[in-house]
Design an enzyme around this catalytic site. Structure first.
Site, mmCIF file in Angstrom:
data_model
loop_
_atom_site.group_PDB
_atom_site.id
_atom_site.type_symbol
_atom_site.label_atom_id
_atom_site.label_comp_id
_atom_site.label_asym_id
_atom_site.label_seq_id
_atom_site.Cartn_x
_atom_site.Cartn_y
_atom_site.Cartn_z
ATOM 1 N N LYS A 111 76.883 -4.536 12.967
ATOM 2 C CA LYS A 111 76.863 -5.082 11.604
ATOM 3 C C LYS A 111 78.215 -5.725 11.290
ATOM 4 C CE LYS A 111 72.792 -3.358 9.850
ATOM 5 N NZ LYS A 111 72.233 -2.058 9.990
ATOM 6 N N LYS A 190 64.476 -7.459 21.619
ATOM 7 C CA LYS A 190 63.952 -6.173 21.158
ATOM 8 C C LYS A 190 63.179 -6.375 19.851
ATOM 9 C CE LYS A 190 65.251 -2.422 18.355
ATOM 10 N NZ LYS A 190 66.063 -1.536 17.612
ATOM 11 N N LYS A 193 62.717 -4.672 12.976
ATOM 12 C CA LYS A 193 62.550 -5.149 11.598
ATOM 13 C C LYS A 193 63.671 -6.107 11.236
ATOM 14 C CE LYS A 193 61.269 -0.678 10.903
ATOM 15 N NZ LYS A 193 61.999 0.556 10.706
HETATM 16 P P1 ADP Z 1 63.979 -1.148 13.699
HETATM 17 O O1 ADP Z 1 64.890 -1.580 14.815
HETATM 18 O O2 ADP Z 1 62.766 -1.993 13.647
HETATM 19 O O3 ADP Z 1 64.682 -1.049 12.358
HETATM 20 P P2 ADP Z 1 64.130 1.716 13.688
HETATM 21 O O4 ADP Z 1 65.599 1.641 13.942
HETATM 22 O O5 ADP Z 1 63.688 2.171 12.333
HETATM 23 O O6 ADP Z 1 63.476 0.308 14.051
HETATM 24 O O7 ADP Z 1 63.482 2.638 14.791
HETATM 25 C C1 ADP Z 1 62.596 3.725 14.600
HETATM 26 C C2 ADP Z 1 62.234 4.306 15.955
HETATM 27 O O8 ADP Z 1 61.507 3.350 16.733
HETATM 28 C C3 ADP Z 1 63.452 4.706 16.792
HETATM 29 O O9 ADP Z 1 63.167 5.864 17.536
HETATM 30 C C4 ADP Z 1 63.636 3.524 17.677
HETATM 31 O O10 ADP Z 1 64.326 3.855 18.860
HETATM 32 C C5 ADP Z 1 62.202 3.085 17.953
HETATM 33 N N1 ADP Z 1 62.140 1.641 18.209
HETATM 34 C C6 ADP Z 1 62.440 0.644 17.348
HETATM 35 N N2 ADP Z 1 62.265 -0.567 17.905
HETATM 36 C C7 ADP Z 1 61.849 -0.320 19.170
HETATM 37 C C8 ADP Z 1 61.509 -1.149 20.272
HETATM 38 N N3 ADP Z 1 61.515 -2.476 20.184
HETATM 39 N N4 ADP Z 1 61.127 -0.565 21.418
HETATM 40 C C9 ADP Z 1 61.093 0.784 21.532
HETATM 41 N N5 ADP Z 1 61.400 1.626 20.535
HETATM 42 C C10 ADP Z 1 61.785 1.098 19.369
#
Ligand code: ADP
Ligand code: TRP
Length: 326
Positions: A111, A190, A193
């Site tokens: 960030k 990856k 969100k």
């Molecule tokens: P985002 O990156 O969309 O904000 P989060 O950080 O809220 O997602 O992640 C919630 C859970 O989902 C965590 O355990 C994270 O490791 C998993 N996760 C998020 N994106 C992925 C991805 N592209 N592939 C595998 N696991 C993911």
């Protein structure tokens, strides 16, 4: 039977990366383990500062998780802020964490690199996450690969706390999904969100179909074999067993395959797989009182566990002064 624990941020619509990286694994674990699962709305405050958005996303995430199979009657499922004891333990742990450790946290560094001005909440995010795990005696923590560093930090905090104050916390194990390490997004990065490249788990058919159709592909000629080292193949493979994956790889290797057809098939496969979950979700949306009741019961169960660890930590640190000799 192990205590398996994990949380998810209600920072937007849940997507396929969340599902395959964390949610589906948690749901599987609940069959033979003591599952603790929660929606981390305190963490989401580091980025969402709008009352309506946060409260809506929080309830939505809880309903989605239950629709996908998380059974609150079998597992302990709650909203993070309903067990505010984690804030106290965050403060206790803050005093054994060096600033240098937080400076190295990738989520914070990323960030900063993007020129955002992080708040103190984001900076101390890893300590709140460690509290989430240590305060409930989490032994196994299933998360996606991107959370590895946070878990290593949690382990460091538990070990350090126990060294200084005596054995209070369980040192958790990492449990990173090995096969589908990171689910790719529409653009091949990856799925996240924060990158706007997600495929949501729930939503109107037309809009989701459109997302599938916009998965980025290359310009390989129709008469040429296609690479399987692509987002389209990897996303499709998530829904298939080994034999089916081989068949798909053959389809990619055979000239004549049209990306558009594969995308349509993938969408159909997704839509059918998620059909029972959509029905369950509609049911839960119409039975909000049931959902709220389960969340409240979950918070009570989780709170009772938190109280035990917290009182041990308070005692170990010398916050109980009544028996002191003066
Ligand atoms: P985002 O990156 O969309 O904000 P989060 O950080 O809220 O997602 O992640 C919630 C859970 O989902 C965590 O355990 C994270 O490791 C998993 N996760 C998020 N994106 C992925 C991805 N592209 N592939 C595998 N696991 C993911
Ligand atoms: N930081 C995690 C994420 O962004 C969410 C989280 C908060 C978490 N507390 C946790 C995950 C405790 C596992 C255990 O995905």
């Amino acid at each position: 039977m192990k205590r398996v624990l994990s949380g998810i941020q209600p920072s937007g619509n849940l997507h396929l990366g969340n599902y395959f990286g964390m949610m589906s694994r948690m749901i599987k674990y609940q069959e033979e383990n003591d599952l603790f699962c929660f929606i981390v709305n305190y963490h989401a405050l580091t980025t969402i500062q709008d009352k309506k958005t946060l409260s809506k996303n929080t309830l939505n995430a809880a309903i989605d998780f239950m629709a996908l199979g998380l059974d609150p009657e079998r597992s302990t499922f709650w909203i993070q802020s309903d067990v505010p004891q984690v804030c106290e333990s965050t403060w206790l742990l803050s005093n054994i964490v060096n600033v240098g450790l937080l400076d190295r946290a990738t989520s914070y560094k990323d960030k900063m690199a993007k020129g955002l001005k992080p708040n103190v909440g984001l900076y101390s995010y890893p300590i709140l996450m460690a509290s989430d795990i240590l305060l409930f005696g989490g032994e196994i923590v299933p998360v996606g690969k991107d959370q590895k560093q946070h878990l290593e930090m949690t382990r460091d905090m538990a070990i350090r706390f126990n060294q200084i104050f005596g054995d209070v916390f369980v040192v958790p194990e990492l449990d990173i999904e090995k096969t589908n390490q990171l689910v790719p997004g529409l653009d091949g990065q990856k799925m996240s969100k924060s990158y706007g490249n997600t495929i949501p788990l729930f939503g109107p058919e037309k809009a989701i179909r459109k997302r599938f159709m916009s998965i980025v592909t290359d310009s390989t000629d129709i008469d040429q074999p296609k690479s399987i080292d692509t987002a389209l193949y990897q996303l499709y493979a998530l829904f298939l067993n080994e034999d089916e994956q081989k068949e798909l790889a053959e389809r990619f290797a055979t000239p004549g395959m049209r990306y558009g057809d594969v995308k349509q098939d993938l969408f159909e496969c997704f839509w059918t797989t998620f059909s029972p979950y959509r029905e369950k979700r509609d049911y839960l949306l119409n039975h909000k009182d049931y959902v709220l009741g389960q969340l409240k019961a979950g918070a009570e169960k989780a709170g009772a566990v938190a109280d035990v660890y917290l009182s041990k930590a308070r005692e170990a640190m010398g916050l109980n002064y009544g028996d002191a000799i003066v």
